[in-house]
Each structure stands twice: as structure tokens, then as C-alpha cells.
Design a protein around this motif. Structure first.
Motif, PDB file in Angstrom:
ATOM      1  N   GLU A  41       0.738  -1.862   0.066  1.00 23.76           N
ATOM      2  CA  GLU A  41      -0.118   0.118  -0.018  1.00 23.76           C
ATOM      3  C   GLU A  41       0.877   1.768   0.527  1.00 23.76           C
ATOM      4  N   MET A  42       2.174   1.310   0.877  1.00 20.87           N
ATOM      5  CA  MET A  42       2.991   2.676   1.042  1.00 20.87           C
ATOM      6  C   MET A  42       3.853   2.665  -0.450  1.00 20.87           C
ATOM      7  N   VAL A  43       3.895   1.743  -1.301  1.00 15.05           N
ATOM      8  CA  VAL A  43       4.584   1.229  -2.399  1.00 15.05           C
ATOM      9  C   VAL A  43       3.888   2.365  -3.715  1.00 15.05           C
ATOM     10  N   PHE A  44       2.510   1.706  -3.028  1.00 17.88           N
ATOM     11  CA  PHE A  44       1.035   1.956  -4.095  1.00 17.88           C
ATOM     12  C   PHE A  44       0.960   3.751  -3.954  1.00 17.88           C
ATOM     13  N   GLU A  45       0.820   4.024  -3.337  1.00 14.48           N
ATOM     14  CA  GLU A  45       0.510   5.151  -2.452  1.00 14.48           C
ATOM     15  C   GLU A  45       1.324   5.958  -3.574  1.00 14.48           C
ATOM     16  N   ASN A  46       2.718   5.990  -2.965  1.00  9.52           N
ATOM     17  CA  ASN A  46       3.684   6.226  -3.091  1.00  9.52           C
ATOM     18  C   ASN A  46       3.997   7.111  -5.170  1.00  9.52           C
ATOM     19  N   SER A  47       3.564   5.787  -5.689  1.00 14.77           N
ATOM     20  CA  SER A  47       4.106   6.445  -6.882  1.00 14.77           C
ATOM     21  C   SER A  47       2.219   6.546  -7.597  1.00 14.77           C
ATOM     22  N   MET A  48       1.579   6.987  -6.596  1.00 10.51           N
ATOM     23  CA  MET A  48       0.935   7.876  -7.704  1.00 10.51           C
ATOM     24  C   MET A  48       1.176   9.471  -8.281  1.00 10.51           C
TER      25      MET A  48
END
Length: 785
Positions: free
Chosen positions: A549-556
């Protein structure tokens, strides 16, 4: 259904040509389907020991593995007074070629059996030496399509032989030979019409190409340079040619060892016992080369034989028969990567021409010795010859031989044969072989990972999706290791600003290629993989999901600058999967922003004849309509659904032609002003097939349109051989997938992209079939595979 048929079924009477599948109390519930056509193989067959018996066993096994639901193969072994055996296969008929009345009995039995739709005969002149007249009469009496396979074609026949062969040809639907030279002899020397002849090369085995030194250690040959020959021994092998050359070879290569693999031919033993073997052993002693020659007097099991061939440094084929049309031993050796030195039989001259081997004259040890020494002293040349031979023989894999035979059966059968390709078992061996503790390696030489090629975010993102698919289906705990590993690689590629780099070398360093290549698509794939991973939060470790979730959110943050068509599509899919488990207004808004960009592209380019997002069709096309379908699922905006359906319909009209599937070539895109598909056949890549299958599965799941299901099956069969070359793209031996289909050959390297693409497609098929079985019952499986 006719009432008399129903009556016979209820009363359990036999009904030719049909089989009962379900019988319930209600007549309306009875379901019958035509029995598959039976094809009777008349051939020598194991446990009889001869090359044709082995050939037939391999061919039948391959046909059954690929097409056992399309037709049923029955076996009629050839026997004689001195060759009688007990068989493990179900045998209904036996033809004893020493008894003339046996031919008449068999022809009558075949004609009475309504289930037999075709007969295939493996022919060798020695089988019918004493019953030539009866054999030709037998061919005339059979009232079924006949296929005759000539294992020997003798040039320059006398009038009697020419007449016999012409009579055989006149009474069969087609003749099969294994080389072009054999076909030319039939045409030129026997006046057989070319339209009567089919060329299907002798099959070869797919092998995993195990490291040579590991195999030498296994069989206690470490430190030796191995020469070998194999097959049932007879004087025709001319093995003394090698023995006479060995003393000179040994002078320069004192570590050489010549393996003579195989028992004496049973027919030879009956006539002269072990006379030829004893002669060879005496010659070894006379020359004083006992330390350099080893007799392996066994009929080796196939897996052991293939390992002996793989540990061989040079394979020697020294037949002294210029009329030997083809050799199975020769074929098997090349498929195992052996550099070949051969006498000039027609098969060798066809396969080894150019740079795929060395040809010497018959019974010429003076030529053999220098040729062996040259190869033993040149590692690079041996490797080149091995590689060239493997690529030359790739099309002859037993899987491809099975396809060629099955297409022939389909074409000449009097009854309807529909080819249904069997789904291979799931096999993750090559994916795991390509994976180090850091990630999945990018490229492979054949099935050997090339660590020098490094790693990519693209490959590891796709691998994460495939392994998650597998875990969803199987709950295999071993998958968790790989899920975590591929995720960690994606995280490793993420930069502080949130975007991802794609290229990493073998030392885990980002390469300069990241500065020279547009990374938008790679970033989109990473978001897709992360969203897909998070969608399994209910079955995956909580800590892993939180980290993802953290990596996904950072990619936004990278989405704002994303305008590449396919990058947008990948990202939409990732957002859709992420949002499927925890709907968030923020992510729905992002889906709309990205989907609207695709809609804008579509409206800019589309007209009455071109319903697409760009002015050309390039790669990974099906990802675009699939992404808009996902956008509709997430938002309910009908415009996304409408464009998803129209664009997919347009794409399918260009790629599914005449009941086949044609991948758009990466060498020639299809442009808007072109009315027809480019004729370019090469440059077809597995990734495009995979994305097509995944899109079709999603559209079928939503709309239940049977056309999607049929096209899904057709597209997957591209991997299994239903393509313009009729060759397998998926290698069931290694679990790898070949890198591409070219105009006249298959690229045999099994890299990460192609292998994972196949696995994503195969797992999509598995999930789709499981879903159908659950909703419609087990009978639906037979309709698909």
C-alpha cells in the motif's frame, strides 16, 4: 433425436458411432455425442526393439498428449514367427507378417469395425519381404482412408520395385516421408505425384539441456571428452570407422572416451549372435585403446539416453548405407545439442548443410580423425554447431510432428475430426529457474538464464501478477516466497520521488538505459502489479499488504505526467484492482482522469472504419479496451463500456481471421489507412497473445458472449501450435515459452517476458474454466478442451 436411437440407448444396446454421456430418468435428459474417430496404427511396437517401434511409441505418445480428445489411437503390432511379444497397451489386433492369411483376417476385421475411421501403416521393406503380394492386396481391401509411412525410400529402383511402390501409393490416401530427398526420389524415380506425398520429419525430444559437466559427474565421466554413438548395433553402423580413427585422436586428446551405446539388434542376434560386437571388441584390443572405449550394452530408458547424449561433446554417425533415408539416433543427438560428424546419408545432407555439422565420406577414418580433433580443440566452434543444429531441428520436436500428423488426419478423414488442443499441465519450473534471490533475470539462452542481461521492473511486475494468479487458484504456500521477492524488486526500483526505474544490471545497479528509454509503460506495469497484489489482501500476509500500500501510494505522483496510451491502461487496471478491495473516492477520481484521457484519444482517431485510440495498431493492443472495461466497473460511467466494446470488436476483427489468430507483427504495425492486415508473418510475440486472452476472459466474465470464449480458446492455441508455422511456442519440457514466432522459424530462447506471458495466459484459462465448471457443471470442460 430419432426414437430408435433413444430406444437403443435406454436398453443399453450398442450404437455404432455414439457414446452415452449422461442417462437420467427423463428421455429429454439423454445426451449423446459422436465417438472420436479411431485411427489404427499398424506398426512394430514395444517391447519389440527396433527403431520404428520406438518411433511409433514416441509419435503415439505425442499425439495422445496433444489431441487425445480429438481422436482415439489403436495399435496393431507387427509380428512374425520369431517376433512375438506381450504388450502393455490395449491391443485388439495383431498382424503376423509371416502368415498370409493374417492380412485377410485383419482387413475384414477393420472393415467390420465401424469405429475405425483411418489406418496408418509404418512401412519398412524388411517387414513384408515374404508377403509383398499379400500386403498390396491388403491395402486394396481396406475400405478406410490409408496413410503409408515410408521409413526407407530406395533410389534407382528396378521395374519390379517401382511397380510395387506405385501399387502401394495407388491404394493409399497419402504417403508420408521424412526428408525432402525421399520425396524427390518418389517423384523422380517412381513417378509418384507430388500431391500424394507429405513430408513430416522424424520427431525429436524436447530436453532441458542440463549442464554437461554435471551430467559427466553423475555418470562418472568427469575430466573426459566424450564421443558417442548409439542405437541397436549392426554392421551397418560401421563403428569400426571410429575405432580406426581413435589412435590419432588420442594423440592430441588423451582424455577422450568413445561411448558405444546400445544392444545388438535383435534380428542380428538371431542370425549371427554377437559376431559384430565381438569383432568390435577384438578391434579395440588390437589397437590397444581399451581405456578410450566403453561399450554400454543396454537398450537405455529414454531419460537416461537423453542425458548420455547431453553429456556428449561430439556425436558420431558413421552409417555405411548411402540409402538410409533418415536416422532417429541422428535426430535425437542434435536435439540434445550434440555437435554432429556424419556420413552423407540424405538426412544428414539436408540437416547439416552449411554450419550445423561436419560431413565425411563413408568408411573414411582418415577424414573422421581430423574432424574430431578440430572440434575437440575449438570450444567456440562446437558451441556454434550445437546451436545451429538445435535451431535447425526445432521444428521437428515430437510436439510439432504430432501437430503435422493431426492436421493430416483432419484433412483426409471421411469422418469429421475437430482438433482440440489439450491444455498442458501448469509448470513453473522455468520461472523459478530464471529467478535469483534478487529477482527474475531478463533473458535466456535457450532455457539457460543469462545473468549478464540483468533484470527489469517490467519482468518482475509481470511475474508478481502470475504468481499471485497461481496463489489465488492453488493456495500453494511456496508462492508466498516468490510473491514477496518480486514485490521487493518493485520496491527496490521505486525512487524517492515515487516513480520507478526499469533496468537493473547483474550487480543490482541501475543502468544508463533508464536515462535513454521512456519509462512510462514500466511505471504503468508496476502500478498494475501492485494494485493486483493488494487486491488479494484477504489471503496474503498483512505486513506485505501494508508495505505494498505504501509503495502504491507513493507511485501516484507519477500519474500526473502519464500520457502514454498503454501506460494509462496499465495504471487504470492497477487502480481498479486496488479499489476493488477498498473503494476510495480518490482512486475513483484518478481512474476517471486516466480513462478520460483514453476516451479523448479514441474520439480523436475513431471513425466509421477505424474504432481505435491511435492511428495504428501496435503492441499490447487489447490492454486498452480491457482498461476501459475496468474503468466502467469502477465508476459506472457508460461511455467507458461503450468504447471498450466497440474498440475490442474492432481489434478482434483485425486479429481473428478465418478461425485463426494472427498477432500483429512488431516488424510492421497496422496503420489507419490500411484496409487489410500486413502480410508480415514474423515478429509475433507471446505477450500480445497473453494480453488478448486476459482481455477476452474479462469481457466473457461480464457479458457471457460465447464468441469471446471461442476466441479465447483460439488465441491460447497459438501457444500450442495453432499458428502459421504449426509449431509449439510453449515448451512443456522446460515450462518456458519461446521468445517469438518469426516468418519461418521460432526463436528458441525462453526469456522472462515470454515465459511469464504464457503463464499469465495459462492461469487465466485455468481460472476461466474453473469458473465455468462451477457455474455450468463439469460437462463444459469437454466443450473447451
Amino acid at each position: 433425436m430419432r426414437k430408435d436411437i433413444i430406444y437403443k440407448l435406454i436398453n443399453n444396446h450398442s450404437l455404432p458411432g455414439y457414446q452415452r454421456k449422461i442417462v437420467r430418468t427423463s428421455i429429454q435428459s439423454i445426451e449423446i455425442t459422436p465417438k472420436p474417430t479411431e485411427i489404427l496404427f499398424i506398426t512394430s511396437y514395444p517391447p519389440r526393439e527396433c527403431g520404428i517401434a520406438t518411433y511409433s511409441q514416441d509419435l503415439i505418445r505425442s499425439l495422445n498428449v496433444k489431441f487425445d480428445k480429438s481422436f482415439k489411437i489403436r495399435i496393431c503390432p507387427l509380428e512374425s514367427k520369431t517376433e512375438r511379444h506381450i504388450y502393455t497397451d490395449e491391443i485388439k489386433y495383431v498382424l503376423n507378417t509371416d502368415f498370409p492369411e493374417s492380412f485377410s483376417w485383419l482387413s475384414k476385421s477393420i472393415n467390420k469395425n465401424v469405429d475405425i475411421g483411418m489406418v496408418m501403416i509404418q512401412h519398412e521393406f524388411g517387414f513384408f519381404n515374404e508377403t509383398k503380394v499379400e500386403f498390396i492386396k491388403f491395402l486394396k481391401e481396406i475400405r478406410r482412408p490409408l496413410i503409408l509411412v515410408f521409413h526407407t525410400v530406395l533410389p534407382r529402383p528396378n521395374e519390379l520395385l517401382k511397380s510395387e511402390v506405385q501399387q502401394m501409393a495407388g491404394n493409399v490416401a497419402t504417403l508420408i516421408v521424412m526428408t525432402k530427398s525421399s520425396a524427390n526420389i518418389l517423384i523422380e524415380d517412381y513417378d509418384i505425384p507430388a500431391t500424394k506425398i507429405s513430408i513430416i520429419p522424424h520427431g525429436t525430444h524436447l530436453v532441458q539441456h542440463v549442464n554437461k559437466e554435471i551430467l559427466k559427474e553423475k555418470y562418472q565421466f568427469s575430466g573426459r571428452k566424450i564421443l558417442s554413438t548409439f542405437g541397436l548395433l549392426s554392421s551397418g553402423k560401421s563403428i569400426e570407422t571410429t575405432l580406426l580413427a581413435l589412435p590419432e585422436i588420442i594423440k592430441q586428446n588423451p582424455d577422450v572416451l568413445f561411448l558405444i551405446i546400445g544392444r545388438t539388434h535383435p534380428s542380428v542376434v538371431k542370425h549371427e549372435a554377437e559376431k559384430y560386437r565381438n569383432k568390435l571388441e577384438a578391434k579395440v584390443e588390437e589397437l590397444g585403446i581399451q581405456h578410450f572405449v566403453k561399450f554400454i550394452n543396454y537398450f537405455l530408458p529414454l531419460p537416461v539416453l537423453l542425458e548420455y547424449l547431453q553429456l556428449t561433446d561430439i556425436y558420431l554417425f558413421t552409417s555405411n548405407d548411402p540409402n538410409q533415408a533418415v536416422s532417429g539416433t541422428f535426430s535425437y543427438a542434435i536435439s540434445c545439442g550434440c555437435p554432429i560428424i556424419s556420413t552423407p546419408i540424405p538426412h544428414a545432407k539436408e540437416v547439416l548443410q552449411g554450419d550445423a555439422g561436419i560431413i565425411i565420406d563413408f568408411e573414411e577414418p582418415g577424414q573422421l580423425g581430423p574432424a574430431v580433433t578440430k572440434l575437440l580443440n575449438d570450444d567456440k566452434l562446437r558451441k556454434e554447431i550445437s546451436s545451429n543444429g538445435l535451431h535447425r531441428m526445432a521444428s521437428t520436436a515430437w510436439e510439432n510432428a504430432a501437430i503435422a500428423h493431426a492436421i493430416l488426419f483432419e484433412n483426409i478423414s471421411d469422418t469429421k475430426i475437430t482438433l482440440n488442443y489439450n491444455l498442458p499441465e501448469l509448470n513453473f519450473d522455468h520461472l523459478k529457474k530464471m529467478t535469483t534471490p534478487f529477482g527474475m533475470i531478463q533473458f535466456s539462452e535457450l532455457n539457460t538464464p543469462d545473468i549478464q542481461s540483468g533484470y527489469t521492473l517490467d519482468d518482475n511486475a509481470r511475474a508478481l501478477i502470475a504468481i499471485c494468479q497461481h496463489y489465488e487458484l492453488t493456495s500453494d504456500k511456496c508462492d508466498l516466497y516468490f510473491i514477496d521477492l518480486y514485490f521487493k524488486f518493485i520496491k527496490y526500483c521505486q525512487q524517492q520521488e515515487g516513480y520507478f526505474l526499469n533496468y537493473v544490471d547483474k550487480d543490482k545497479k541501475f543502468t544508463a538505459q533508464n536515462n535513454q528509454t521512456n519509462l512510462a509503460d514500466a511505471n504503468g506495469r508496476a502500478i498494475w502489479a501492485l494494485g493486483y497484489l493488494i487486491s488479494f489482501e484477504a489471503i496474503l500476509p498483512k505486513e506485505l499488504i501494508q508495505e505494498a500500500e505504501m509503495v502504491f501510494e507513493n507511485s501516484m505522483s507519477s500519474l500526473n505526467n502519464m500520457h502514454s496510451t498503454r501506460a494509462l491502461a496499465f495504471a487504470i487496471k492497477g487502480l481498479y484492482y486496488r479499489n476493488s478491495v477498498n473503494q476510495t473516492p480518490k482512486y475513483i477520481t484518478l481512474i476517471k482522469v486516466l480513462a478520460d484521457r483514453l476516451v479523448q484519444m479514441y474520439r480523436h482517431e475513431a471513425d466509421d472504419e477505424w474504432q481505435w485510440f491511435e492511428s495504428y495498431l501496435t503492441y499490447a493492443n487489447s490492454i486498452l479496451p480491457e482498461a476501459l472495461l475496468c474503468a466502467w466497473f469502477a465508476t459506472g460511467e457508460s461511455v467507458y463500456k461503450e468504447i471498450a466494446l466497440s474498440s475490442l470488436k474492432f481489434l478482434l476483427s483485425k486479429t481473428f481471421i478465418n478461425d485463426g489468430f494472427k498477432v500483429i507483427s512488431n516488424k510492421s504495425w497496422m496503420r489507419k489507412n490500411e484496409k487489410v492486415f500486413s502480410e508480415m508473418l514474423g515478429g509475433q510475440q507471446p505477450i500480445d497473445v497473453s494480453y488478448t486472452i486476459m482481455a477476452l476472459a474479462k469481457f466473457y466474465h461480464e457479458f457471457k458472449d460465447d464468441e469471446y470464449m471461442q476466441k479465447l480458446k483460439t488465441a491460447f492455441n497459438w501457444f500450442l501450435g495453432n499458428n502459421h508455422l504449426h509449431q509449439v511456442i510453449y515448451n512443456p519440457c522446460t515450462g518456458g515459452c519461446y521468445d517469438g514466432l518469426e516468418e519461418s522459424y521460432v526463436n528458441l530462447n525462453q526469456g522472462a517476458e515470454s515465459t511469464v506471458s504464457y503463464l499469465m495466459a495459462r492461469l487465466t484459462m485455468e481460472k476461466t474454466i474453473n469458473s465455468l465448471v462451477k457455474s455450468k457443471g463439469k460437462m463444459v470442460y469437454a466443450e473447451l478442451y
